[in-house]
Design a protein around this motif. Sequence first.
Motif, PDB file in Angstrom:
ATOM      1  N   GLY B 279       0.832  -1.207   0.000  1.00  0.00           N
ATOM      2  CA  GLY B 279       0.000   0.000   0.000  1.00  0.00           C
ATOM      3  C   GLY B 279       0.860   1.249   0.000  1.00  0.00           C
ATOM      4  O   GLY B 279       2.089   1.184   0.064  1.00  0.00           O
ATOM      5  N   GLU B 280       0.184   2.380  -0.112  1.00  0.00           N
ATOM      6  CA  GLU B 280       0.913   3.643  -0.161  1.00  0.00           C
ATOM      7  C   GLU B 280       0.697   4.479   1.084  1.00  0.00           C
ATOM      8  O   GLU B 280       1.540   5.254   1.480  1.00  0.00           O
ATOM      9  N   LYS B 281      -0.473   4.342   1.690  1.00  0.00           N
ATOM     10  CA  LYS B 281      -0.797   5.101   2.898  1.00  0.00           C
ATOM     11  C   LYS B 281      -1.304   4.127   3.944  1.00  0.00           C
ATOM     12  O   LYS B 281      -1.628   2.988   3.642  1.00  0.00           O
ATOM     13  N   TRP B 282      -1.410   4.599   5.191  1.00  0.00           N
ATOM     14  CA  TRP B 282      -1.940   3.733   6.238  1.00  0.00           C
ATOM     15  C   TRP B 282      -3.359   3.265   5.903  1.00  0.00           C
ATOM     16  O   TRP B 282      -3.772   2.180   6.267  1.00  0.00           O
ATOM     17  N   ARG B 283      -4.088   4.116   5.178  1.00  0.00           N
ATOM     18  CA  ARG B 283      -5.483   3.781   4.860  1.00  0.00           C
ATOM     19  C   ARG B 283      -5.610   2.539   3.986  1.00  0.00           C
ATOM     20  O   ARG B 283      -6.584   1.821   4.072  1.00  0.00           O
ATOM     21  N   ASP B 284      -4.629   2.346   3.096  1.00  0.00           N
ATOM     22  CA  ASP B 284      -4.758   1.188   2.205  1.00  0.00           C
ATOM     23  C   ASP B 284      -3.648   0.166   2.451  1.00  0.00           C
ATOM     24  O   ASP B 284      -3.316  -0.630   1.591  1.00  0.00           O
ATOM     25  N   MET B 285      -3.075   0.194   3.670  1.00  0.00           N
ATOM     26  CA  MET B 285      -1.987  -0.751   3.929  1.00  0.00           C
ATOM     27  C   MET B 285      -2.510  -2.175   3.963  1.00  0.00           C
ATOM     28  O   MET B 285      -3.651  -2.447   4.299  1.00  0.00           O
ATOM     29  N   GLY B 286      -1.644  -3.078   3.539  1.00  0.00           N
ATOM     30  CA  GLY B 286      -2.012  -4.489   3.558  1.00  0.00           C
ATOM     31  C   GLY B 286      -0.779  -5.307   3.883  1.00  0.00           C
ATOM     32  O   GLY B 286       0.307  -4.776   4.129  1.00  0.00           O
ATOM     33  N   SER B 287      -0.964  -6.619   3.869  1.00  0.00           N
ATOM     34  CA  SER B 287       0.150  -7.500   4.204  1.00  0.00           C
ATOM     35  C   SER B 287       0.848  -7.978   2.933  1.00  0.00           C
ATOM     36  O   SER B 287       0.201  -8.441   2.000  1.00  0.00           O
ATOM     37  N   GLY B 288       2.145  -7.881   2.923  1.00  0.00           N
ATOM     38  CA  GLY B 288       2.916  -8.416   1.801  1.00  0.00           C
ATOM     39  C   GLY B 288       3.490  -9.784   2.132  1.00  0.00           C
ATOM     40  O   GLY B 288       4.427 -10.250   1.475  1.00  0.00           O
ATOM     41  N   ALA B 289       2.931 -10.416   3.165  1.00  0.00           N
ATOM     42  CA  ALA B 289       3.543 -11.647   3.674  1.00  0.00           C
ATOM     43  C   ALA B 289       3.509 -12.796   2.667  1.00  0.00           C
ATOM     44  O   ALA B 289       4.460 -13.570   2.574  1.00  0.00           O
ATOM     45  N   GLU B 290       2.405 -12.894   1.912  1.00  0.00           N
ATOM     46  CA  GLU B 290       2.306 -14.024   0.975  1.00  0.00           C
ATOM     47  C   GLU B 290       3.431 -13.997  -0.044  1.00  0.00           C
ATOM     48  O   GLU B 290       4.143 -14.978  -0.244  1.00  0.00           O
ATOM     49  N   GLU B 291       3.610 -12.827  -0.673  1.00  0.00           N
ATOM     50  CA  GLU B 291       4.641 -12.689  -1.702  1.00  0.00           C
ATOM     51  C   GLU B 291       6.039 -12.871  -1.088  1.00  0.00           C
ATOM     52  O   GLU B 291       6.878 -13.591  -1.609  1.00  0.00           O
TER      53      GLU B 291
END
Lengths: 237, 563
Positions: B279-291
């Motif tokens: 994501g770019e901001k806290w509002r649209d943050m997500g997890s990159g754990a899978e990749e």
Amino acid sequence: MTLIIKPKSEFEVCVEAEITPEIARNLEDAKNFKVYLGKEERRLEELFDLEFVDDREEKVILKGDFSRVKWIGREMKGGEIIVEGNVGMHLGAFMEGGRIVVKGNCDDWVGGMMKGGEIVVEGDTGNRVGCNYWGESEGMKGGRIVIKGNAGNYIGEKMVDGEIVVEGNAGDFVGSEMKGGKIVVRGKAGYTGWDMKGGVIEVGECELSPSFVKDAEGVWRGDVNVKGEGVVRILQD
Amino acid sequence: MSVIYIKGGIVVDPTQGIDGEIMDIFVKDGKIVEESGAGKADTVIDAKGMTVVAGGIDIHAHIAGPKINAGRAMRPEDMKYARNKSGPLRCAMGRVLMTCPAIGYEYARMGYTTAIEPATPALYAIHTHEELDSIPMVDKAVLPLFGNWHLTFKFAAEGDIEKMKAFIAWAIERSKGFGVKVVNPGGVEAWKYGRNVHSLDERIPGFEATPAEVLSTLIKASIELNLPHKVHVHCNNLGVPGSAETTAETIKLAEKIGASKDGRESLHITHIQFNAYTGEKWRDMGSGAEELSKLVNRTPVTVDMGQPIFGHTTTMTADGPFEFALHKLFKSKWINKDVEIETGGGIVPITYRAKSPVNAVQWATGLEFGLLVDADKVVISTDYPNGGPFVEYPYIMTLLMSRKFREKEIEEKGVNSYIEKATSLPSLDVERTFYEIVKMTRSTPAKILGLENKGTLKVGADADITIYPFDCRNVSPEDYEVLLKGLRSVAYTIKDGEIVVKDGEIAKEVWGRTFWVNAVKGATQEIIEEDLNEVFRYYTVSRGNYGVREEWIRRPETIAIEE
């Protein structure tokens, strides 16, 4: 029931005894109540003589010298503690309800971070009455502390709500960083109102922080350094 | 030293491929021995129905050094929590920021016997060793910080691997350290001018090097030096949306360089959870754990989780700019520390709230790594005290082992439903086996650290043993309560062949060893003499200020690297 507690001997090191009126409910529990003599764990009856009076009250009477016994009434929720003598530090810390009456003097930290109930001290108290513990952002949150004698420094630091009344004099830094509630000092106080954000202080005479402004009614408001909305009434003005 | 027989326990030891076999283990003079060599038993432990594993290893916990000490001073309110206040043991205090005795006792009670302090400025190593010497029960080691040292930048800019080798060997020997720690390479130097670096290819202010060059040179040098533990990195851009990309680039650097000479991984990415947001901001943050997990699984990289625990804690890292951002975010008290020396850190108290979408994603991301990365490559950690207290490892283990427990926690704690959108955790039905958990807490960290006598029950290994009070073959993920209880309170912990914990209570206070690596023979020291003298001519401290003598450490153990 009423539980009467007397020290068996003079204590060379401090005793930590979080005695509340709840322990007066059952004699066996009271005897085995865990207390600390320095770093040794003891049972209450090893250090104190216990006497039970079977009545309808929930009450603890402390007779003798308790000036080296700390944490009496910690987190107490109801009932009554009467101290017929002097008492050590941290009396009524985190107290939520009930009543503590001290016929003698208290050490520091009376009613530290208390939330409710009442503490009446007929003698003097030490420093930091109704204060926050180190590092905490909020002090006393409710209840009432009445001191018939004098109090030390730092009365009601970071206090949020409740009332502290000192009939005699108080030391320096009364109501520092206070956020709410009321402090009354009928006699003299030292430095008063530093970084006060809210609440009311009534004081006979004091050295008020210079960062207070007097309004049309003759009441001091501040501390302007922290955009505070506290009120200080100097009774002998 | 005594002889202990552990009879009839259910043994789990991934280093020998043993998964739940009933075996006897023999301990003599602090080592695991053959039955024939044990002699007469002084103590026989009847381990019937109990699980016997090696002692746990914490690869990343800030247990000593200037930061935790400043944190303790800043958060006296944390010390209200008394863990032990009477009896023959020492006073143990602290809810999250514990006192030294509390740290040792709590590790032992959890069945852990080794812990690594992962970030100490070389200048303050002497203090760190004194603190480590006050922690009972566990073996320990310390990783000095290299990522923002001017000499590191200089040798990285010159691309001079030989000089970097000599410098690493010098600094580790001086600080009696164990390996190379890098925190936000270049970013903390930029912080000294109120800035940060935002990508691996940005030039570090005042130097010719980039973070990528710093990392590559350090990795290459530590491979050539044959350090037991290679580079231990806290990546750039930690804790912000988009950090997953930086982490992926960092991993690719190691991929390009390749594995160590002995085939082990060449880079350890620590508390990867904090560095895995999309994501770019806290509002649209997500997890990159899978990749990232896929990437980690195919590259010569290992990770530890950095799992946050809901509740109060105190963050502390040698990443000044990140801590400043946190302080701004939470408007809390903070300390900015060590900027005048070869690092620069901060300390900020925070609370992880289940209802907060950001904290919920962090919580889920940590668990995703624990579930998706090979058990040979991921280690359980909370990045103590940043994610929470290490005493919660049993809780993390149970979460990883039981989907039902995860669902219960999400339900009961009211974890923000944003995790359904931003992470894969709710849909993951992976459940770690007990064997894998033993890997993630014992054999994998031992392998990453290059400690051959740890994390194993092989004959000849250190007799650091945990005995859990349940039969690992019979505990199903459905019985998460049994698991959690058993993992939290061990039946026995044996440290160097002595019973130190029995039924969850400390039975004996012992003092562990401090491992340090002597690699000075692996590099020609003379080639950096001139550089060192040149730097210290203008530095505010002199070269003589660096240095911890072996005799100042309670029980030092040298791992000497020949050639």
